[in-house]
Design a protein around this motif. Structure first.
Motif, mmCIF file in Angstrom:
data_model
loop_
_atom_site.group_PDB
_atom_site.id
_atom_site.type_symbol
_atom_site.label_atom_id
_atom_site.label_comp_id
_atom_site.label_asym_id
_atom_site.label_seq_id
_atom_site.Cartn_x
_atom_site.Cartn_y
_atom_site.Cartn_z
ATOM 1 N N UNK A 93 48.617 26.347 37.270
ATOM 2 C CA UNK A 93 47.885 27.239 38.166
ATOM 3 C C UNK A 93 48.031 26.818 39.628
ATOM 4 N N UNK A 94 48.549 25.636 39.873
ATOM 5 C CA UNK A 94 48.759 25.172 41.244
ATOM 6 C C UNK A 94 50.130 25.525 41.795
ATOM 7 N N UNK A 95 50.998 26.051 40.954
ATOM 8 C CA UNK A 95 52.337 26.417 41.399
ATOM 9 C C UNK A 95 52.344 27.860 41.891
ATOM 10 N N UNK A 96 52.909 28.080 43.044
ATOM 11 C CA UNK A 96 52.992 29.428 43.594
ATOM 12 C C UNK A 96 54.114 30.244 43.002
ATOM 13 N N UNK B 224 51.504 30.994 39.698
ATOM 14 C CA UNK B 224 50.590 32.026 40.185
ATOM 15 C C UNK B 224 51.247 33.388 40.394
ATOM 16 N N UNK B 225 52.549 33.416 40.727
ATOM 17 C CA UNK B 225 53.196 34.706 40.943
ATOM 18 C C UNK B 225 53.144 35.586 39.698
ATOM 19 N N UNK B 226 53.219 34.984 38.525
ATOM 20 C CA UNK B 226 53.111 35.739 37.269
ATOM 21 C C UNK B 226 51.648 35.866 36.850
ATOM 22 N N UNK B 227 50.891 34.799 36.945
ATOM 23 C CA UNK B 227 49.484 34.839 36.527
ATOM 24 C C UNK B 227 48.691 35.877 37.308
ATOM 25 N N UNK B 228 49.032 36.079 38.573
ATOM 26 C CA UNK B 228 48.297 37.037 39.406
ATOM 27 C C UNK B 228 48.592 38.486 39.036
ATOM 28 N N UNK C 95 43.320 33.820 27.465
ATOM 29 C CA UNK C 95 42.910 35.212 27.322
ATOM 30 C C UNK C 95 43.253 35.933 28.613
ATOM 31 N N UNK C 96 44.264 36.792 28.523
ATOM 32 C CA UNK C 96 44.724 37.565 29.664
ATOM 33 C C UNK C 96 43.992 38.900 29.687
ATOM 34 N N UNK C 97 43.372 39.233 30.805
ATOM 35 C CA UNK C 97 42.730 40.531 30.993
ATOM 36 C C UNK C 97 43.692 41.407 31.765
ATOM 37 N N UNK C 98 43.908 42.595 31.243
ATOM 38 C CA UNK C 98 44.846 43.533 31.873
ATOM 39 C C UNK C 98 44.154 44.262 33.013
#
Length: 153
Positions: free
Chosen positions: A53-56, A131-135, A150-153
């Protein structure tokens, strides 16, 4: 009068209609020490990614990107990234299609040699999920008890 009653009924129906609930998509993960590993599909193959989560930026290994070590040397052109080990590592640039939580994401990615990180974690890593994908998701919850992201769409 009948028009007013229909209009009031319509307004009540709209007011009481529940909002569309966000879709939750659980994805299992494994832990190695404090690190979370999650499977991501890249090019139709299941690959093992470190959740960071710390990687951009999301990063692929040379192998997962379909590159040779020579391709990495050609593409680098003075680009480097500081790894978890504090050392600078050569990094190329590419575009990848990732599938996670049943969602396809086309994104720019870094490409680098992840062998030293794989060795440190004692597992073959194919990428780092940043983060580019997680966001691209509404939210992400780490459910440690059930070993799920748990990913919320």
């Amino acid at each position: 009068m009948a028009t007013r009653i229909r209009a009031a009924t319509l307004l009540l129906a709209v007011a009481w209609t529940p909002m569309a609930a966000a879709q939750s998509r659980p994805v299992p993960f494994t832990r190695i020490g404090a690190s979370i590993l999650v499977d991501v599909i890249v090019g139709g193959k299941t690959r093992h990614f470190l959740l960071d989560t710390g990687s951009g930026v999301t990063v692929l290994s040379v192998d997962a990107a379909g590159w040779s070590p020579a391709d990495l040397r050609k593409d680098v052109l003075r680009r480097t990234a500081v790894g978890i080990d504090g050392a600078s590592h050569a990094m190329g640039k590419s575009t990848a299609t990732l599938e996670i939580a049943h969602k396809l994401i086309v994104t720019p990615v870094g490409v680098t040699d992840l062998r030293s990180l794989s060795k440190a974690l004692n597992v073959k890593l194919d990428g780092i999920l940043g983060q580019d994908v997680l966001s691209q998701f509404g939210s992400l919850t780490v459910d440690y008890k059930n070993h799920q992201l748990i990913f919320e769409m």
